[in-house]
Design an enzyme around this catalytic site. Structure first.
Site, PDB file in Angstrom:
ATOM      1  N   HIS A  42       0.743  -1.437   0.365  1.00  0.00           N
ATOM      2  CA  HIS A  42       0.054   0.000   0.392  1.00  0.00           C
ATOM      3  C   HIS A  42       0.647   1.214   0.374  1.00  0.00           C
ATOM      4  O   HIS A  42       2.072   1.624   0.941  1.00  0.00           O
ATOM      5  CB  HIS A  42      -1.091  -0.125   1.153  1.00  0.00           C
ATOM      6  CG  HIS A  42      -2.265  -0.978   0.897  1.00  0.00           C
ATOM      7  ND1 HIS A  42      -3.257  -0.480   0.288  1.00  0.00           N
ATOM      8  CD2 HIS A  42      -2.438  -2.377   1.423  1.00  0.00           C
ATOM      9  CE1 HIS A  42      -4.405  -1.139   0.753  1.00  0.00           C
ATOM     10  NE2 HIS A  42      -3.785  -2.144   1.119  1.00  0.00           N
ATOM     11  N   PRO A  43       0.480   2.262  -0.216  1.00  0.00           N
ATOM     12  CA  PRO A  43       1.154   3.117  -0.480  1.00  0.00           C
ATOM     13  C   PRO A  43       0.956   4.654   0.728  1.00  0.00           C
ATOM     14  O   PRO A  43       0.095   4.247   1.015  1.00  0.00           O
ATOM     15  CB  PRO A  43       0.710   4.226  -1.982  1.00  0.00           C
ATOM     16  CG  PRO A  43      -0.372   3.967  -1.774  1.00  0.00           C
ATOM     17  CD  PRO A  43      -0.569   2.204  -1.374  1.00  0.00           C
ATOM     18  N   GLN A  63      -8.241   8.781  -1.813  1.00  0.00           N
ATOM     19  CA  GLN A  63      -7.136  10.111  -1.232  1.00  0.00           C
ATOM     20  C   GLN A  63      -7.984  10.499  -1.519  1.00  0.00           C
ATOM     21  O   GLN A  63      -8.739  11.661  -0.523  1.00  0.00           O
ATOM     22  CB  GLN A  63      -5.881   9.980  -1.556  1.00  0.00           C
ATOM     23  CG  GLN A  63      -5.545   8.650  -0.845  1.00  0.00           C
ATOM     24  CD  GLN A  63      -3.337   9.037  -1.064  1.00  0.00           C
ATOM     25  OE1 GLN A  63      -2.816   9.597  -1.148  1.00  0.00           O
ATOM     26  NE2 GLN A  63      -2.934   7.965  -0.919  1.00  0.00           N
ATOM     27  N   PHE A  94       0.697   3.237   7.245  1.00  0.00           N
ATOM     28  CA  PHE A  94      -1.109   3.423   7.525  1.00  0.00           C
ATOM     29  C   PHE A  94      -1.757   2.813   6.650  1.00  0.00           C
ATOM     30  O   PHE A  94      -1.849   3.900   5.737  1.00  0.00           O
ATOM     31  CB  PHE A  94      -1.174   4.388   8.604  1.00  0.00           C
ATOM     32  CG  PHE A  94      -2.304   5.128   8.740  1.00  0.00           C
ATOM     33  CD1 PHE A  94      -3.184   4.632  10.095  1.00  0.00           C
ATOM     34  CD2 PHE A  94      -3.086   5.859   8.367  1.00  0.00           C
ATOM     35  CE1 PHE A  94      -3.602   5.099  10.454  1.00  0.00           C
ATOM     36  CE2 PHE A  94      -4.240   6.251   8.533  1.00  0.00           C
ATOM     37  CZ  PHE A  94      -4.639   5.482  10.387  1.00  0.00           C
ATOM     38  N   ILE A  95      -2.650   2.293   7.079  1.00  0.00           N
ATOM     39  CA  ILE A  95      -4.038   1.899   5.827  1.00  0.00           C
ATOM     40  C   ILE A  95      -5.123   1.537   6.804  1.00  0.00           C
ATOM     41  O   ILE A  95      -5.409   1.684   7.932  1.00  0.00           O
ATOM     42  CB  ILE A  95      -3.487   0.284   5.867  1.00  0.00           C
ATOM     43  CG1 ILE A  95      -2.075  -0.355   4.902  1.00  0.00           C
ATOM     44  CG2 ILE A  95      -4.731  -0.072   4.755  1.00  0.00           C
ATOM     45  CD1 ILE A  95      -2.065  -1.343   4.336  1.00  0.00           C
TER      46      ILE A  95
END
Length: 143
Positions: A42-43, A63, A94-95
């Site tokens: 995940h970014p 986002q 962080f997701i």
């Protein structure tokens, strides 16, 4: 595979809830190291990839839905610091399912969750992956 089987059993009627349940079950049963690799893929929220406009279309939309595409300099700095501290502590970004939140509630969750222990946060991040998958699956079904 199981999700596709459910789709076929419904005479071609794509039932997002059943497919999501099968996906979630498969992810939960996957070995921890495989789930960790998913988390690591995940970014960062409002991170360098977003600033360089190198996120996938789905990530960009998610986002933006929470206002992360319109941060003040102070908010961007807060996200940068939190992203760095979080990855240092947990070894994955962080997701959170941005579509379920606002910019303010994401920052609040970030500040709260960084205090979790590794087990708690791994489980929460996996739950958030499931929420993200649900939103994306729902989008695909609706199209």
């Amino acid at each position: 595979e199981r999700g596709f089987d459910l789709w076929q059993k419904n005479s071609g009627a794509c039932n997002a809830a059943k497919i999501h349940a099968a996906m979630t079950e498969a992810f939960a049963k996957a070995p921890q190291d495989m789930r960790l690799e998913v988390l690591k893929a995940h970014p960062d929220l409002a991170g360098k990839l977003a600033q360089a406009q190198r996120l996938t279309e789905a990530s960009t939309a998610a986002q933006a839905s929470a206002g992360l595409d319109a941060l003040t300099d102070e908010e961007r700095e807060a996200f940068t610091q939190l992203n760095s501290a979080y990855v240092s502590k947990f070894s994955f970004p962080f997701i959170i399912a941005e579509r379920d939140h606002t910019k303010a509630s994401i920052l609040e969750a970030f500040q709260k969750r960084i205090n979790n222990d590794e087990k708690q946060e791994f489980e929460e991040a996996c739950l958030q992956v499931g929420r993200i998958a649900y939103h994306r699956l729902k989008d695909m079904v609706e199209q």
